[in-house]
Design an enzyme around this catalytic site. Structure first.
Site, short mmCIF file in Angstrom:
data_model
loop_
_atom_site.label_atom_id
_atom_site.label_comp_id
_atom_site.label_asym_id
_atom_site.label_seq_id
_atom_site.Cartn_x
_atom_site.Cartn_y
_atom_site.Cartn_z
CB SER A 121 -32.23 131.68 1.44
OG SER A 121 -31.20 130.87 1.84
CE LYS B 56 -24.10 130.62 4.53
NZ LYS B 56 -24.81 130.75 5.77
CB CYS C 253 -9.42 101.40 38.88
SG CYS C 253 -8.22 101.73 37.59
CB CYS D 214 -3.33 101.99 38.88
SG CYS D 214 -4.39 102.18 37.43
#
Ligand code: IVH
Length: 684
Positions: free
Chosen positions: A84, A117, A420, A444
């Site tokens: 690694s 990478k 709502c 609304c």
């Protein structure tokens, strides 16, 4: 001194967690926590073990953060271990690595190779006398899995190396990955399957969380025919075992050689002479990572000279001659506190997640959209769940899915609210055949606020400083009934609402400036359904004023290029609404210009032509070059294909684009010719 019980218990727990998540990640290709959270567990355990060496068992989970081998695939022993890399989490750690390298080489001159990478799955490919004989996963670094048949289905992996004098044994290492597009396609397919499952009352299946897991899962299919459907790709970046010539002295020579043999070598690799240039490379890709069609999670920096590498050697885990510079994570796990719905300007109810704030990709995320009712069902996220949150670049944060092992026992699926969230509490409706649920109440207040926010936004009238907060404050105080009221705001009203003197002056100045907004911007700001910026521009050009647009017949509207029946109908119906006429009147009385048609008239020299730009140009930034192409009716594309008209090659061009253009016989032109092309539409 005896180690505190608490520390022993935590170390045991961390080992269990790491082993469990390691298994989910590598064994089941179905991780439950993000990489960053996993890394944090590993870091914590490392720190504990460093502080209390007596706690370290003979075999720590940290020794083998690789895959436990699955029984499906035969084991392959790596004759040269697949080690690694050590990580550098920031610039200081990178500099510290650079200092160690310099010290190890008695301060000799060092060249570095900077590579992206790739966030995929490490793979070893083995060729004997130029023929592909084996592919193996990394596994725990010593023993991997034989995935020869599956890897054979990856188009980019050559089967035969058609070059004279290839070594008797050539092992090539690299990263298999799934492109973002291929991943999205697969994810969509899986989501669609899940939607069908949910509709049939069955449980949804796990959907791959990211391209790497999707790639790993695809590579581990028992049936290579399934792998073949998954569009996997590969970049190779390292030689493994080699028997026979040629011999190399530098890493970049090996990469050139691999490229000449037909292996896919990433075109963004750079050889640099100083750590300062390495840092510039890292900074560039950290900023531009999202422009790549695949995912990277950092940069790998390698010493170029192979003799120097030999002298530096390896630690027990990793080479000293390379380091992985990691970018900040774009995925984290956090608590989903609640799911709520927000109401958009058209009344659409969108569920969103309220999250325990978490830093993702450098910014704090406390909310994320869940798109619609179906998405919540398909993802099956519930309040109280620990969820994976993702943010890619400027993209709005997204909830990827729940961590099922952390789900509270009493949790229940979330139910879409029936009313709502505003004080009128009107019923939300989902019309037959529509996926959206809506509030259809014209009064609304939530819809009203969103309409005003849209009006003042950058795409609309672009009133600087008039953002969400300002809108909420003024509409909560009943100062704004609609966007028209913005133009009757006075200093007294703003000061009375608690705005400071400076802010008041700035707001009024910005409002005043917006009175001169071009007609196309005004049309967009009105928020007429289906009317986007380009159709708005066509309307503005053709009619010249808002009044002319509002009194035009459907036929006249629909006759315009870029405006079909749907937009025409929507425009006509918008102006026929009483409420909207009141708004237009208020705008008129407020001094908003209705006939400011400023059209940039550039000759359409590139109509129908696709031009690709690669590398840096001296007179244009990348975006400016692309805009110049688009302004002239052309298409600016990111990749070369048979349809490309010309490839503009600047400094430091992408080699794959140039190679492709050469292969396809596409003209390659420099900056001067590009300028001529913009003017005339002709080459040379
Ligand atoms: S070189 C001994 N180069 O990152 C050197 N690795 O965190 C071996 N990776 O296991 C690796 N892109 O799976 C190298 N350009 C690149 C890479 C790369 C992605 C992966 C690889 C490795 C892991 C280490």
């Amino acid at each position: 001194m005896a180690v505190a019980k608490r520390v022993v218990a935590r170390a045991t727990e961390l080992r269990e967690l790491i082993a469990y998540h390691n298994d989910r990640y590598f064994g089941a290709d179905d991780p439950e926590i993000s990489d960053a959270d996993f890394d944090e567990l590993v870091r914590e355990l490392r720190a504990l073990e460093a502080e209390h060496p007596e706690l370290v068992p003979e075999r720590s989970v940290l020794d083998a953060p690789g895959a436990p081998r699955s029984t499906t695939f035969a084991p392959v022993i790596h004759r040269l271990p697949m080690t690694s890399l050590d990580n550098a989490m920031d610039e200081d750690e990178l500099r510290a690595w650079g200092e160690r390298v310099a010290k190890g080489l008695d301060d000799e001159v060092v060249r570095y190779v900077c590579e992206l990478k790739i966030d995929g799955l490490a793979l070893s490919l083995r060729y004997e006398n130029g023929t592909y004989v084996q592919a193996a996963t990394r596994g725990d670094g010593k023993v991997g899995e034989d995935v020869t048949a599956n890897v054979r289905t990856i188009g980019e992996v050559p089967n035969v190396l058609r070059v004279a004098g290839v070594p008797a044994v050539l092992e090539v290492r690299g990263e298999v990955y799934m492109s973002k597009t291929a991943f999205e396609k697969l994810r969509h397919e899986k989501m669609r399957e899940n939607a069908d499952r949910v509709a049939a009352g069955r449980k949804p299946q796990p959907v791959p969380a990211n391209p790497r897991n999707a790639g790993a899962g695809s590579l581990r299919q028992k049936d290579p025919a399934v792998t073949a459907t998954r569009e996997l790709s590969m970049w190779v970046y390292q030689l493994g075992e080699v028997e026979g010539t040629p011999a190399f002295t530098s890493h970049h020579d090996t990469l050139d050689y691999l490229r000449s043999l037909g292996f896919p070598v990433n075109p963004e690799v750079r050889v640099v002479d100083s750590l300062a240039e390495v840092i510039t490379f890292c900074a560039h890709w950290q900023e531009h990572r999202n422009e790549l069609p695949y995912i990277i999670d950092g940069v790998v920096v390698k010493v170029d000279d192979l003799g120097q590498r030999e002298r530096l050697g390896y630690t027990s885990k990793a080479p000293r001659w390379a380091v992985a510079v990691k970018f900040p994570p774009e995925e984290r796990t956090t608590l989903l506190r609640d799911i709520k719905v927000s109401i958009g300007r058209t009344g659409r109810a969108t569920p969103f997640a309220e999250l325990e704030p978490v830093v993702v990709a450098g910014s704090t995320v406390s909310m994320a959209t869940l798109h619609n009712r179906e998405q919540v069902q398909v993802k099956d996220v519930r309040p109280g769940d620990t969820v994976v949150v993702r943010k890619a670049g400027d993209v709005i944060p997204e909830v990827v899915g729940p961590v099922l092992s952390k789900r509270p026992k009493n949790s229940k699926p979330w139910k879409f609210p029936s009313t709502c969230p505003c004080e009128l509490k009107s019923t939300l409706v989902q019309r037959e055949g529509e996926s959206d649920t809506r509030c259809v109440e014209p009064e609304c207040p939530h819809q009203r606020d969103q309409k005003i926010i849209h009006f003042t936004s950058r795409g609309g009238m672009d009133i600087e400083g008039f953002g969400e907060k300002t809108v909420y404050k003024l509409s909560d105080a009943d100062v704004l009934q609609d966007a028209g009221d913005i133009y009757s705001l006075t200093p007294e009203v703003l000061l009375a609402q608690g705005f400071g003197e400076g802010q008041t002056a700035n707001l009024l100045k910005a409002i005043d400036g917006s009175r001169m907004a071009p007609l196309q911007k005004l049309l967009v700001a009105l928020g007429i359904k289906h009317l986007g910026p380009s159709a708005a521009e066509s309307l503005a050009r053709r009619f010249g004023s808002l009044d002319a647009v509002s009194s035009a017949s459907m036929r006249d509207l629909a006759a315009i290029d870029g405006v079909g029946d749907v937009i025409a109908e929507s425009v006509a119906s918008w102006f026929s609404d009483e409420r909207h006429r009141t708004l237009v009147d208020k705008l008129r009385r407020g001094g908003v210009r209705f006939d400011n048609v400023t059209v940039v008239d550039v000759p359409q020299t590139l109509l129908g032509k696709t031009v690709v730009v690669t590398g840096t140009l001296s007179g244009f930034g990348r975006e400016a070059a692309e805009q110049a192409i688009k302004d002239r009716g052309g298409k600016s594309s990111g990749s070369v294909s048979g349809r490309t008209f010309a490839l503009v090659v600047g400094d430091d061009p992408g080699t794959s684009k140039v190679k492709k253009a050469v292969e396809l016989g596409i003209p390659r032109i420099g900056e001067e010719e590009f300028v001529r092309l913009l003017e005339t539409g002709e080459l040379g």
